[in-house]
Design a protein around this motif. Structure first.
Motif, PDB file in Angstrom:
ATOM      1  N   GLY A 290      84.958 -57.754  70.094  1.00 50.92           N
ATOM      2  CA  GLY A 290      84.474 -56.167  69.938  1.00 50.92           C
ATOM      3  C   GLY A 290      84.367 -56.047  68.482  1.00 50.92           C
ATOM      4  N   MET A 291      84.652 -56.894  67.458  1.00 48.76           N
ATOM      5  CA  MET A 291      84.089 -56.326  66.078  1.00 48.76           C
ATOM      6  C   MET A 291      82.690 -56.535  65.869  1.00 48.76           C
ATOM      7  N   VAL A 292      81.980 -55.697  65.260  1.00 54.91           N
ATOM      8  CA  VAL A 292      80.661 -55.722  65.058  1.00 54.91           C
ATOM      9  C   VAL A 292      80.429 -55.737  63.489  1.00 54.91           C
ATOM     10  N   MET A 293      80.080 -56.942  62.889  1.00 50.34           N
ATOM     11  CA  MET A 293      79.793 -57.120  61.625  1.00 50.34           C
ATOM     12  C   MET A 293      78.783 -57.647  61.178  1.00 50.34           C
ATOM     13  N   ALA A 294      78.398 -57.436  59.765  1.00 54.51           N
ATOM     14  CA  ALA A 294      77.322 -57.963  58.905  1.00 54.51           C
ATOM     15  C   ALA A 294      77.558 -59.181  58.277  1.00 54.51           C
TER      16      ALA A 294
ATOM     17  N   GLN B  36      67.776 -61.728  50.372  1.00 53.13           N
ATOM     18  CA  GLN B  36      68.713 -61.343  51.328  1.00 53.13           C
ATOM     19  C   GLN B  36      68.656 -62.198  52.733  1.00 53.13           C
ATOM     20  N   MET B  37      69.530 -62.446  53.131  1.00 51.81           N
ATOM     21  CA  MET B  37      69.874 -63.004  54.502  1.00 51.81           C
ATOM     22  C   MET B  37      70.773 -62.102  55.187  1.00 51.81           C
ATOM     23  N   GLU B  38      70.799 -61.224  56.079  1.00 54.77           N
ATOM     24  CA  GLU B  38      71.763 -60.532  56.515  1.00 54.77           C
ATOM     25  C   GLU B  38      71.577 -60.007  58.060  1.00 54.77           C
ATOM     26  N   ASP B  39      72.601 -60.612  58.896  1.00 56.42           N
ATOM     27  CA  ASP B  39      72.481 -60.357  60.264  1.00 56.42           C
ATOM     28  C   ASP B  39      73.691 -59.561  60.691  1.00 56.42           C
ATOM     29  N   ASN B  40      73.395 -58.731  61.795  1.00 58.60           N
ATOM     30  CA  ASN B  40      74.359 -57.840  62.571  1.00 58.60           C
ATOM     31  C   ASN B  40      74.673 -58.799  63.703  1.00 58.60           C
ATOM     32  N   TYR B  41      76.038 -58.783  63.948  1.00 64.30           N
ATOM     33  CA  TYR B  41      76.502 -59.558  65.197  1.00 64.30           C
ATOM     34  C   TYR B  41      77.821 -58.881  65.889  1.00 64.30           C
ATOM     35  N   VAL B  42      78.078 -59.022  67.149  1.00 68.70           N
ATOM     36  CA  VAL B  42      79.264 -58.714  67.606  1.00 68.70           C
ATOM     37  C   VAL B  42      79.934 -60.027  68.336  1.00 68.70           C
ATOM     38  N   VAL B  43      81.363 -59.855  67.645  1.00 71.16           N
ATOM     39  CA  VAL B  43      82.413 -60.774  68.251  1.00 71.16           C
ATOM     40  C   VAL B  43      82.629 -60.878  69.657  1.00 71.16           C
TER      41      VAL B  43
END
Length: 412
Positions: free
Chosen positions: A369-373, A387-394
């Motif tokens: 449920g965590m959404v992180m960069a 810059q290499m930056e992804d957004n993802y949900v656990v």
């Protein structure tokens, strides 16, 4: 006057209030009284029209479900505060704005009400005094964010309610907001992919060479607006942020920048879009033409760090472990002094980084449920920003990456 919720309002992402109560009970709190825009919006679903007016916008939420929540806003936004919060108890602070009801205007029953230059904190304090007495919270423990309350108001609260124990609840809200509801996850997924659409438009669907940073920034913004205009799935856009640099000048700049993209430049973009209050935060690196040896050296090292970090992004892994693996790998693959304060953070309500952070001292685990960069930036004066930056949900067994464009060095 009875206000009806619209289908749009009903669909807005909302906090799980039962989970909020459980967290309060675990910390022995009888109520929370947040003042920050993000935490009040988290509880109520409503954001203030003027967040610079510190000290009038707050919410009271009690652990006892028989005690109704309350919302304090400026009278100018009472209408929408009632609709979006669905709180029955909304109390208003008089602002400088002149307002009347249509019925009173038609029947000539309007009256003179003296207005402050902006607002009166004394009135806010009086409203809070009544609220806390109404809910029987004398002698109880109330959580608030000490750093977010104007010092004069905090001193007045503590001076007025000497029998109430005010406890700093900053970390309680951080932990609550770190775990997203399904509605929040979907809004952040859409926000990531909409931000990415702007990146594709200006760097992959068109040639950026010869265009200035200011022109590229405007084209990014226009691409987002055009997508929202033509695609109902992107409704709810509230804000966007885009930083771009090219060549040897690194770092964000939001004022006019007439530096053009030239052959051989390294181009850095860090951007995000806010949908229904929830904002993405992604970043990419492009090379205008074939990259030189130092560009490849940096990009290859960051890519190795990316792989090391991604292999650990799953439930139960501590954030500190991800940080150490990413940074240690980058150092081993060509950048031996590379040092960052963190390699990621939560994303959620409002544009910008927020806790928890993926840093060496953070041993809390990633949770479903965590959404992180997850980010691996590097800035080299005279060469460019990377810059290499992804957004993802656990998820329950891994992660879902929201980006569909890979975060590697792209050659244009």
């Amino acid at each position: 006057m009875q206000l009806e919720s619209s289908p749009f309002t009903q669909s807005l992402p909302r906090a799980d209030l039962e989970r909020v109560r459980a967290a309060m009970e675990a910390q022995g709190l009888d109520a929370v009284l947040p003042f920050s825009v993000e935490n009040v919006r988290y509880l109520t679903g409503h954001a203030p029209a003027n967040p610079k007016l510190k000290g009038i916008f707050c919410a009271l939420f009690c652990a006892d479900p028989s005690l109704p929540p309350a919302f304090v806003v400026g009278q100018f936004e009472e209408h929408w505060a009632r609709i979006r919060s669905r709180f029955d108890d909304v109390r208003t602070v008089q602002l400088w704005v002149e307002m009347d009801d249509l019925h009173d205007l038609e029947t000539n029953r309007t009256t003179v009400v003296e207005k402050p230059v902006q607002f009166s904190r004394e009135q806010t304090l009086a409203i809070l005094r009544d609220l806390l007495d109404d809910r029987g919270l004398r002698g109880r423990r109330i959580g608030l964010e000490r750093a977010m309350i104007p010092s004069a108001l905090l001193a007045a609260l503590e001076g007025e309610f000497t029998d109430i124990e005010f406890v700093d609840a900053t970390h309680l809200f951080e932990d609550l907001r770190a775990i997203k509801t399904p509605g929040e996850v979907e809004a952040l997924r859409r926000a990531t992919q909409l931000a990415e659409l702007g990146v594709r438009r200006i760097f992959l669907d068109a040639d950026p060479r010869g265009k200035t940073v200011s022109q590229l920034r405007l084209e990014y913004q226009l691409a987002i607006m055009d997508a929202v205009r033509n695609d109902p799935a992107t409704e709810g856009l509230e804000d966007m942020r885009v930083y771009i640099s090219t060549g040897g000048g690194v770092g964000p700049i939001v004022s006019r920048n007439e530096i053009p993209v030239r052959e051989g430049d390294v181009i850095w973009i860090d951007c995000g879009v806010q949908i229904d209050g929830l904002a993405s935060d992604i970043g990419y690196t492009f090379s205008a033409g074939e990259p030189g040896p130092q560009t490849l050296r940096v990009a290859d090292a960051l890519a190795e760090g990316s792989q090391a970090g991604f292999e650990l992004l799953r439930p139960g892994t501590s954030m500190g472990e991800v940080f150490r693996a990413c940074e240690g790998t980058i150092r081993k693959h060509g950048l031996p002094t590379y040092t960052r304060g963190h390699h990621g953070h939560a994303v959620g309500i409002g544009i910008g980084e927020q806790a928890p952070y993926v840093t060496d001292g953070e041993e809390r685990p990633l949770l479903p449920g965590m959404v992180m960069a997850f980010e691996r930036p590097y800035y080299v004066r005279g060469l460019g920003g990377f810059q290499m930056e992804d957004n993802y949900v656990v998820t329950d067994d891994g992660i879902e990456i929201f980006n569909t464009l890979p975060t590697r060095l792209h050659t244009i």
